[in-house]
Design an enzyme around this catalytic site. Structure first.
Site, short mmCIF file in Angstrom:
data_model
loop_
_atom_site.label_atom_id
_atom_site.label_comp_id
_atom_site.label_asym_id
_atom_site.label_seq_id
_atom_site.Cartn_x
_atom_site.Cartn_y
_atom_site.Cartn_z
N ARG A 1 34.80 34.72 31.62
CA ARG A 1 33.64 35.23 32.37
C ARG A 1 33.35 36.64 31.85
O ARG A 1 34.28 37.38 31.52
CB ARG A 1 33.93 35.27 33.89
CG ARG A 1 32.76 35.79 34.72
CD ARG A 1 32.86 35.46 36.22
NE ARG A 1 34.02 36.00 36.89
CZ ARG A 1 35.08 35.30 37.26
NH1 ARG A 1 35.14 34.00 37.02
NH2 ARG A 1 36.11 35.88 37.86
N HIS B 1 29.61 28.19 39.13
CA HIS B 1 29.13 29.20 40.07
C HIS B 1 27.75 29.70 39.62
O HIS B 1 27.25 29.32 38.57
CB HIS B 1 30.13 30.36 40.19
CG HIS B 1 30.46 31.06 38.90
ND1 HIS B 1 29.59 31.92 38.28
CD2 HIS B 1 31.57 31.01 38.12
CE1 HIS B 1 30.16 32.38 37.17
NE2 HIS B 1 31.35 31.84 37.04
N ASP C 1 53.12 46.99 65.22
CA ASP C 1 52.29 48.20 65.30
C ASP C 1 51.83 48.69 63.92
O ASP C 1 51.60 49.88 63.70
CB ASP C 1 53.03 49.31 66.06
CG ASP C 1 54.38 49.61 65.45
OD1 ASP C 1 54.75 48.92 64.47
OD2 ASP C 1 55.06 50.51 65.95
N ASP D 1 31.70 45.49 40.25
CA ASP D 1 32.23 44.12 40.14
C ASP D 1 32.13 43.71 38.67
O ASP D 1 31.10 43.19 38.24
CB ASP D 1 31.39 43.20 41.06
CG ASP D 1 31.88 41.77 41.04
OD1 ASP D 1 32.94 41.50 40.45
OD2 ASP D 1 31.17 40.92 41.62
N HIS E 1 38.86 32.26 41.89
CA HIS E 1 39.35 33.35 42.74
C HIS E 1 40.87 33.44 42.68
O HIS E 1 41.54 33.53 43.70
CB HIS E 1 38.84 33.21 44.18
CG HIS E 1 37.36 33.41 44.28
ND1 HIS E 1 36.61 32.98 45.35
CD2 HIS E 1 36.48 34.01 43.44
CE1 HIS E 1 35.33 33.30 45.14
NE2 HIS E 1 35.23 33.93 44.00
N HIS F 1 24.90 37.90 41.98
CA HIS F 1 24.69 38.15 43.42
C HIS F 1 24.34 39.61 43.62
O HIS F 1 24.60 40.45 42.75
CB HIS F 1 25.97 37.77 44.21
CG HIS F 1 27.22 38.41 43.65
ND1 HIS F 1 27.60 39.69 43.95
CD2 HIS F 1 28.17 37.95 42.79
CE1 HIS F 1 28.73 39.98 43.31
NE2 HIS F 1 29.09 38.95 42.59
N TYR G 1 34.69 27.62 32.07
CA TYR G 1 36.07 27.37 32.50
C TYR G 1 36.37 25.94 32.05
O TYR G 1 35.94 24.97 32.69
CB TYR G 1 36.19 27.54 34.02
CG TYR G 1 35.48 28.82 34.48
CD1 TYR G 1 36.15 30.04 34.45
CD2 TYR G 1 34.14 28.79 34.87
CE1 TYR G 1 35.48 31.21 34.80
CE2 TYR G 1 33.47 29.96 35.23
CZ TYR G 1 34.15 31.16 35.19
OH TYR G 1 33.49 32.31 35.54
N HIS H 1 29.72 41.00 47.61
CA HIS H 1 28.64 40.01 47.73
C HIS H 1 27.73 40.59 48.79
O HIS H 1 27.90 40.37 49.99
CB HIS H 1 29.19 38.64 48.14
CG HIS H 1 29.99 38.00 47.04
ND1 HIS H 1 30.63 36.80 47.18
CD2 HIS H 1 30.27 38.41 45.76
CE1 HIS H 1 31.25 36.50 46.04
NE2 HIS H 1 31.05 37.47 45.19
N GLU I 1 26.83 37.32 35.60
CA GLU I 1 28.19 36.92 35.31
C GLU I 1 28.34 35.45 34.92
O GLU I 1 28.98 34.67 35.64
CB GLU I 1 29.10 37.23 36.51
CG GLU I 1 28.58 36.73 37.86
CD GLU I 1 29.56 37.06 39.00
OE1 GLU I 1 30.73 36.68 38.89
OE2 GLU I 1 29.12 37.68 39.99
N ASP J 1 38.84 40.37 36.59
CA ASP J 1 37.65 40.60 37.43
C ASP J 1 38.09 41.63 38.47
O ASP J 1 38.83 41.31 39.40
CB ASP J 1 37.22 39.29 38.08
CG ASP J 1 35.95 39.43 38.91
OD1 ASP J 1 35.56 40.57 39.23
OD2 ASP J 1 35.36 38.39 39.26
N GLU K 1 31.04 39.82 33.15
CA GLU K 1 30.27 40.22 34.34
C GLU K 1 29.90 41.70 34.25
O GLU K 1 30.77 42.56 34.12
CB GLU K 1 31.11 39.98 35.61
CG GLU K 1 30.41 40.43 36.88
CD GLU K 1 31.15 40.02 38.15
OE1 GLU K 1 32.39 39.80 38.09
OE2 GLU K 1 30.50 39.95 39.20
N1 GLY Z 1 34.48 39.39 42.07
C1 GLY Z 1 33.79 38.38 42.78
C2 GLY Z 1 32.62 37.94 42.06
O1 GLY Z 1 32.51 38.15 40.88
O2 GLY Z 1 31.67 37.46 42.63
MN MN Z 2 33.57 39.66 39.88
MN MN Z 3 30.54 39.04 41.02
#
Ligand code: GLY
Ligand code: MN
Ligand code: MN
Length: 443
Positions: free
Chosen positions: A409, A354, A42, A275, A247, A358, A392, A365, A388, A264, A411
Site C-alpha cells: 500500500r 478497500h 483504578d 495517515d 488492519h 477517506h 494484497y 477516518h 491509498e 501504516d 498512502e
Molecule cells: N490507517 C488506516 C487507514 O489507512 O485508513
Molecule cells: Mn493508513
Molecule cells: Mn488511510
C-alpha cells in the site's frame, strides 16, 4: 492531543458562531466532552478528547460541557456557557491539574461557567425558553437520560418552556469539520512532517532491527521526539504476508530478509492526524517481482492524484486507480481476461478490497459525508483526504509464485487547493530508486 492548541481562541469562538448561525432561531446547542475510560480497577486508558467537542473548544479535559444559545442575550446575539471540573486540590494531587471554573470562564471568554457537578440544574435553567435543542442522541449515550430528564422536568413545569424539537448537531458540525482552516492545515502539515520523519527513520533502521515491533518503536520514538503525543491510530507494521492483513496491528513477527514490510503509521499532533503508508524491502533492495507490483501501485496512485482537485470526486479518482491496477494485474499475469470485463465484474477486489481514500482531520477516518443527495460529493479547497491504493496478493496456487503473499500500500495525504491539490506527505521517499537510495545511506 495536548491541551495547548495553537489554534486561536478567536477561531474557536468563530466556529461556535458559525455553527449557531446555521441553526433555527431560538436554538441551544449542548455538546459534551469525552470521559476517562477505565482500563482496569483504578487505571484508565490514555484520555483522548471527543473530536467534535475539541473542534469547538480546544479544551482537553474530560467531563466538560459546552452550551451555546443563539437567543438574544445581554452580551449580543449569542450566549456561551461551559461546565467544567471544578478545582479540587485533593483530586489534583492524585489525578492532575484542572483548569477550574474561574480560569475556564476567562480563557474561553464565556458568559458563564459552572462546575460540572451542577450540570442538571444548569441545563434546566439554560434550556428553558428555547424552541430547538441541538443534541446528538447516542453520541454520549450516558448523557441521553439526563437530557430527557431535563426536558421532562421543563414540560412538567407550568412556567417553563421546553424545546419541542431535538435536532442532531452532527450533520452541520461535521460539514464544518470537513473544510479545514489555514490553522488546521498548518497543524496537519506538522503531523505529516513528523510522520514522514518517522517513516524515514524506520526505513533507515530496517536492516539492523529484527522484529516488527522494533520498527514500530522507531516510528513512535520519532513521534514523541517531535512533540506528537500519540499515534493517530494503531500503527501497522506488517512484514511478509502480514502486509495482506489490512488492519494488522500485532506487529510481533520477526523480519525476514527478502520480504517487504508495510508500515501504516501516522502521528497525532495537537489532535490532528497524519495517515501514511510506505512499503519497502527489509534488505534495502526490491526483488524484480516486488518492484513490478510496487510500481503498479505507485502508477495507480499517480493516476489517481492526477484526477484530484476541486470539483472532481474521490470516486472518479477511485475508478482511475482501479483501471490502472486491473490493467497491471493482467500485464503481470495475475489476472486473465479482458480488462473492461474484469473491471465490471470487480475481479480486482480479490487483490484490492478497500476504497481509494477517506477524509482526514481530527479523526483518522474523519467526519463528513461522501455523497450529497445521492451523488458523489465534489471536492472543495480545504478538504483533506488520503490517497491509498494497494494490492494484497493472496498466497494461493493460481497466482504466479513470485507474487504470492506480497502486500503493498502507498498512502499519502493531500489537501485540495483552488487549482488542484497539495501533497502534505511528500517528504518521505516513494519511488523504488528513492527508497533504495535512502536505505543504502545515499540520501
Ligand atoms: N490507517 C488506516 C487507514 O489507512 O485508513
Ligand atoms: Mn493508513
Ligand atoms: Mn488511510
Amino acid at each position: 492531543m495536548t491541551s495547548l492548541s495553537s489554534i486561536s481562541q478567536k477561531e474557536y469562538i468563530q466556529r461556535q458562531h458559525t455553527f449557531l448561525e446555521q441553526c433555527e432561531p431560538n436554538s441551544i446547542l449542548v455538546i459534551r466532552s469525552g470521559s476517562e475510560t477505565p482500563r482496569s480497577r483504578d487505571t484508565d486508558y490514555p484520555f483522548r478528547q471527543d473530536s467534535d467537542f475539541y473542534y469547538l473548544t480546544g479544551f482537553n479535559e474530560p467531563d466538560a460541557w459546552l452550551i451555546l444559545s443563539n437567543r438574544t442575550s445581554n452580551h449580543g446575539d449569542v450566549y456561551r456557557a461551559m461546565a467544567v471540573r471544578p478545582s479540587d486540590p485533593e483530586q489534583e494531587i492524585w489525578h492532575g491539574r484542572r483548569l477550574g471554573v474561574e480560569q475556564a470562564e476567562q480563557q474561553f471568554e464565556l458568559d458563564m461557567c459552572f462546575a460540572n457537578s451542577e450540570i442538571d440544574d444548569g441545563l434546566l435553567a439554560l434550556l428553558d425558553g428555547h424552541d430547538h435543542l441541538y443534541w446528538s442522541l447516542s453520541h454520549h449515550v450516558e448523557s441521553d437520560e439526563l437530557i430527557q430528564s431535563v426536558i421532562s422536568q421543563l414540560k412538567a413545569s407550568r412556567t417553563a418552556h421546553a424545546p419541542d424539537r431535538i435536532i442532531d448537531w452532527q450533520p452541520k458540525l461535521h460539514a464544518m469539520r470537513l473544510i479545514k482552516s489555514e490553522a488546521e492545515i498548518a497543524l496537519m502539515q506538522k503531523a505529516a512532517d513528523i510522520s514522514c520523519e518517522a517513516h524515514k527513520r524506520a526505513m533507515t533502521a530496517a536492516k539492523s532491527v529484527g522484529f516488527e515491533y522494533q520498527l514500530a518503536a522507531e516510528i513512535h520514538h520519532t513521534f514523541a521526539m517531535h512533540g506528537a503525543s500519540a499515534p493517530a491510530y494503531n500503527s501497522i507494521v506488517g512484514s511478509g504476508d502480514n502486509a495482506c492483513i489490512l488492519h494488522y496491528t500485532e506487529n510481533t513477527d520477526e523480519l525476514t530478509h527478502g520480504d517487504l514490510v508495510l508500515i501504516d503509521a501516522g502521528a497525532e499532533f495537537q489532535g490532528y492526524a497524519a495517515d501514511i503508508t510506505r512499503t519497502f524491502p527489509i534488505s534495502g533492495v526490491f526483488s524484480e517481482a516486488q518492484g513490478n507490483l510496487y510500481n503498479l501501485v505507485l502508477d495507480a496512485q499517480a493516476a489517481a492524484l492526477d484526477v484530484l482537485g476541486p470539483r472532481r470526486t474521490l470516486a472518479q479518482a477511485g475508478e482511475v486507480a482501479i483501471e490502472v491496477l486491473t490493467q497491471g494485474l493482467v500485464d503481470l499475469g495475475i489476472l486473465q481476461g479482458d480488462v473492461d470485463g474484469l473491471i465490471s465484474e470487480k475481479a480486482y477486489r480479490r487483490f484490492y478490497m478497500h476504497g481509494l481514500g477517506h477524509w482526514l482531520g481530527l479523526d483518522v477516518h474523519d467526519v463528513g459525508v461522501y455523497k450529497l443527495e445521492g451523488k458523489d460529493r465534489p471536492l472543495l479547497a480545504g478538504m483533506v483526504l488520503t490517497v491509498e491504493p494497494g494490492l494484497y496478493v493472496p498466497n494461493e496456487p493460481d497466482i504466479p509464485k513470485a507474487y504470492r503473499g506480497i502486500g503493498i500500500r502507498i498512502e499519502d495525504n493531500i489537501v485540495i487547493t483552488e487549482d488542484g491539490h497539495h501533497i502534505l506527505t511528500d517528504k518521505v521517499p516513494k519511488s523504488v530508486a528513492a527508497i533504495e537510495a535512502l536505505m543504502a545511506g545515499k540520501a
